[in-house]
Motif scaffolding. Sequence first.
Motif, short mmCIF file in Angstrom:
data_model
loop_
_atom_site.label_atom_id
_atom_site.label_comp_id
_atom_site.label_asym_id
_atom_site.label_seq_id
_atom_site.Cartn_x
_atom_site.Cartn_y
_atom_site.Cartn_z
N THR A 59 17.63 -21.91 -55.12
CA THR A 59 17.77 -20.88 -54.46
C THR A 59 16.94 -20.14 -53.40
OG1 THR A 59 17.89 -18.18 -55.33
CG2 THR A 59 16.33 -19.75 -56.28
N MET A 60 17.40 -19.42 -52.57
CA MET A 60 16.85 -19.21 -51.24
C MET A 60 17.23 -17.60 -50.88
SD MET A 60 16.91 -21.71 -48.42
CE MET A 60 18.23 -21.41 -47.56
N ASP A 61 16.43 -16.96 -50.24
CA ASP A 61 17.02 -15.79 -49.55
C ASP A 61 15.95 -15.40 -48.45
OD1 ASP A 61 18.55 -13.63 -49.34
OD2 ASP A 61 17.32 -12.29 -50.47
N VAL A 62 16.74 -14.62 -47.49
CA VAL A 62 16.00 -14.46 -46.12
C VAL A 62 16.17 -12.77 -46.04
CG1 VAL A 62 16.10 -14.55 -43.60
CG2 VAL A 62 16.17 -16.45 -45.10
N ARG A 63 14.88 -12.11 -45.81
CA ARG A 63 15.11 -10.74 -45.11
C ARG A 63 13.98 -10.57 -44.18
NH1 ARG A 63 17.51 -5.96 -47.37
NH2 ARG A 63 18.80 -7.72 -48.19
N ASP A 64 14.51 -10.13 -42.89
CA ASP A 64 13.53 -9.83 -41.68
C ASP A 64 12.64 -11.11 -41.51
OD1 ASP A 64 14.38 -7.30 -41.68
OD2 ASP A 64 13.02 -6.59 -43.07
N ASN A 65 11.44 -11.38 -41.59
CA ASN A 65 10.44 -12.53 -41.48
C ASN A 65 10.32 -13.11 -42.71
OD1 ASN A 65 10.41 -12.61 -38.53
ND2 ASN A 65 9.33 -10.73 -38.64
N LEU A 66 10.89 -12.82 -44.04
CA LEU A 66 10.55 -13.37 -45.20
C LEU A 66 11.62 -14.30 -45.48
CD1 LEU A 66 8.72 -13.31 -47.78
CD2 LEU A 66 10.20 -11.46 -48.57
N LEU A 67 11.23 -15.49 -45.87
CA LEU A 67 12.03 -16.54 -46.56
C LEU A 67 11.31 -17.05 -47.77
CD1 LEU A 67 14.23 -18.76 -46.60
CD2 LEU A 67 12.79 -20.24 -45.31
N VAL A 68 12.24 -16.95 -49.08
CA VAL A 68 11.76 -17.14 -50.31
C VAL A 68 12.66 -18.37 -50.82
CG1 VAL A 68 11.15 -16.30 -52.65
CG2 VAL A 68 10.95 -14.85 -50.65
N ILE A 69 12.08 -19.57 -51.24
CA ILE A 69 12.61 -20.73 -51.80
C ILE A 69 12.24 -20.94 -53.22
CG2 ILE A 69 13.06 -23.12 -51.31
CD1 ILE A 69 11.45 -22.38 -48.55
N GLY A 70 13.26 -21.00 -53.98
CA GLY A 70 13.01 -21.44 -55.39
C GLY A 70 13.55 -22.49 -55.78
N THR A 71 12.68 -23.64 -56.58
CA THR A 71 13.04 -25.04 -56.71
C THR A 71 13.09 -25.39 -58.12
OG1 THR A 71 10.85 -26.00 -56.75
CG2 THR A 71 11.61 -25.68 -54.54
N ALA A 72 13.40 -26.52 -58.22
CA ALA A 72 13.28 -27.03 -59.96
C ALA A 72 11.56 -26.96 -59.99
CB ALA A 72 13.83 -28.53 -59.93
N ASP A 73 11.56 -27.07 -61.32
CA ASP A 73 10.18 -27.25 -61.91
C ASP A 73 9.36 -25.75 -61.54
OD1 ASP A 73 10.34 -29.56 -63.04
OD2 ASP A 73 8.92 -30.68 -61.42
N ARG A 74 10.19 -24.73 -61.42
CA ARG A 74 9.50 -23.27 -61.11
C ARG A 74 8.56 -23.04 -59.93
NH1 ARG A 74 6.44 -23.49 -65.26
NH2 ARG A 74 5.94 -20.99 -64.82
N TYR A 75 8.91 -23.88 -58.89
CA TYR A 75 7.90 -23.49 -57.71
C TYR A 75 8.67 -22.48 -56.99
CZ TYR A 75 5.19 -27.47 -58.41
OH TYR A 75 4.29 -28.72 -59.06
#
Length: 357
Positions: free
Chosen positions: A167-183
């Motif tokens: 999963t991944m999302d972007v807003r303005d200059n923020l990028l958040v990435i969710g991976t397996a193993d809960r990182y």
Amino acid sequence: MSGLFGTSSSAATNTVGDLKQDVAVGNPPEDSISDLAFNPNPADQKDFLAVSSWDKKVRIYEILPNGQAEPRHAYEHSLPVFGVDFFKDGQKVVSCGADKQALVCDLATLETAQVAQHDQPVRCVRYFDNSGTPMVVTGSWDKTVKYWDLRQQQPAATLQCQERVYTMDVRDNLLVIGTADRYINVVNLKEPTKFYKTIQSPLKWQTRVVSCFADSAGFAIGSIEGRCAIQYVEDKDSSSNFSFKCHRDPPQGSVTNVYSVNDISFHPVHGTFSTAGSDGTFHFWDKDAKHRLKGYPNVGGSITATQFNKTGTIFAYAVSYDWSKGYQGNSQQYPNKVMLHPVQADECKPRPSVKKR
């Protein structure tokens, strides 16, 4: 802070929302719906909704003033489509899927071009603006996130993640990435080639979705076991970050049925947010007041994707099988539809805070 959003039975009566005005989108996908995106810059104030699905197609609908939706265009991948997003100008759509690539469709010419390539299926895709340059970022099960400048064939940069990107999302200059193993990886898009911060999800089970706050000060995380976490990029104080239970049935004896939180969407005006899950319900929440605003009755099937339009007046949600019960849980009778919920004035507004004198 688990259970923070629990509502007492006396307060529950006015927190139950109404689905009577919800309208089904005509000519819906023929298989499970994976993602929804509204155009962020409505030309002539028109709303367009892009819908990606496992039937290998991306469909574009125009939302008419009467609340009905008209199909306007569709294009195909060679395998199931997992993610879709609009460009900032609303003139192009980008999508990704099991075919290990991302495609851009120009809605003016209706031409489609490949813009990204990975070694494994591409799970999510987002548009962002890099100092005026349109960019696409893709997250894949090959454990990489890649940035794409549409003027060149090779990625502008690649981020190596710890695990498969879910999963991944972007807003303005923020990028958040969710991976397996809960990182959970946090990236400042002004410095896109490094992780600004990496944490393990505060939730104990697999990450299903990450979603950036409307003001990009933080993000929400949803997991497969009916919990949601609120995280600020900069830790203000210990009470800023918290998690709460949602999408679970009342306990029956010693057994509690819990459901996946499949999507989280933030209201573009009020900054409140929705959660939607495998239990077939969606809820609106106020993270600042730590309060549930509205909960809605079961819609008759798992909710796989949600999205507010730019003005926050329409809440779209997709009802389709989410594979939470494996292959055997699917059937020909399972609903496959996109619903449009007209957002009433009080549904997503934050509650006025009660200040002590």
